[in-house]
Design an enzyme around this catalytic site. Structure first.
Site, PDB file in Angstrom:
ATOM      1  N   THR A 195       0.844  -1.199   0.000  1.00 44.25           N
ATOM      2  CA  THR A 195       0.000   0.000   0.000  1.00 44.25           C
ATOM      3  C   THR A 195       0.881   1.251   0.000  1.00 44.25           C
ATOM      4  O   THR A 195       1.970   1.243   0.576  1.00 44.25           O
ATOM      5  CB  THR A 195      -0.901  -0.005   1.252  1.00 44.25           C
ATOM      6  OG1 THR A 195      -1.778  -1.110   1.151  1.00 44.25           O
ATOM      7  CG2 THR A 195      -1.728   1.258   1.371  1.00 44.25           C
ATOM      8  N   ARG A 214     -13.031  -8.622   1.724  1.00 44.95           N
ATOM      9  CA  ARG A 214     -12.369  -7.744   2.703  1.00 44.95           C
ATOM     10  C   ARG A 214     -12.017  -6.414   2.043  1.00 44.95           C
ATOM     11  O   ARG A 214     -11.451  -6.386   0.960  1.00 44.95           O
ATOM     12  CB  ARG A 214     -11.093  -8.400   3.218  1.00 44.95           C
ATOM     13  CG  ARG A 214     -10.306  -7.509   4.174  1.00 44.95           C
ATOM     14  CD  ARG A 214      -8.962  -8.166   4.483  1.00 44.95           C
ATOM     15  NE  ARG A 214      -8.150  -7.398   5.400  1.00 44.95           N
ATOM     16  CZ  ARG A 214      -7.335  -6.407   5.027  1.00 44.95           C
ATOM     17  NH1 ARG A 214      -7.265  -6.052   3.760  1.00 44.95           N
ATOM     18  NH2 ARG A 214      -6.618  -5.767   5.919  1.00 44.95           N
TER      19      ARG A 214
END
Ligand code: ASP
Length: 193
Positions: A44, A72
């Site tokens: 990320t 998710r």
């Protein structure tokens, strides 16, 4: 069908098929014990910025994290968890264990602390301590009751002060001030060892 996701495209499958080759082999229930043939992918990225007009902006990318439970979402797209910007105060974002950032509203908490007058690094450290305090599940705790996972928080204040802190020692971030880009060490809650 898109093919530009790299290895992460096949996360959850036991084989990594080639174009035109046999279809991926999906594990059956109970077959998840073997070593995965697909590498673990993550990464990320958060960016908080202040433009020439003095306005704050931010984005956090999703990482293509492997082996997620289907459906998710993680903290990345959730305002307040993986990203939060208040144009009066500051901006913050998180990478690392998304469930922890969600549980403690980590990006919001960091900006809220900056609103109270704290510095970016101090605010990030406080938000991380709050995450550590909220971590009670045994499987998430390592020696001395420390979280076994990392979260890194990036923070930028309206006046341009910036910084980053991680749960554990050893993480870095990129700072771009005016025309200068530097690799900096994150502050940390728990030292190595
Ligand atoms: N925070 C992301 C998530 O939990 C993962 C990452 O930072 O790589 O979805």
């Amino acid at each position: 069908e898109r093919t530009d996701f790299g290895a992460a495209r096949w996360a959850g499958h036991t084989s990594n098929p080639t174009p035109g080759g046999p279809p991926p082999v999906t594990p059956k229930p109970g077959e998840s014990g073997g070593a995965p043939k697909v590498p673990f992918t993550f990464g990320t990225v958060h960016l908080s910025g202040l433009d020439a007009a003095g306005d704050l902006y931010a984005c956090t990318s999703t990482s293509g994290l492997s082996y997620k439970i289907p459906g998710r979402a993680g903290d990345t797209p959730i305002v307040g968890a993986g990203i939060y910007t208040d144009n009066d105060t500051g901006s913050a974002g998180c990478t690392g264990r998304g469930e922890a950032a969600l549980q403690s509203c980590a990006a919001y908490e960091t900006v809220r602390l900056m609103e109270e007058g704290r510095g970016p690094v101090e605010s990030a450290l406080e938000a991380l301590k709050r995450i550590a305090k909220h971590t009670r599940e045994k499987r998430l705790l390592a020696a001395q009751g420390r979280p076994s996972f990392n979260v890194t928080i990036y923070a930028l204040r309206k006046d341009g002060a910036l910084g980053s802190a991680s749960m554990h020692e050893g993480y870095t971030y990129i700072a771009h001030r005016h025309a200068k880009t530097t690799l900096e060490k994150c502050a940390f809650v728990f030292p190595k060892g």
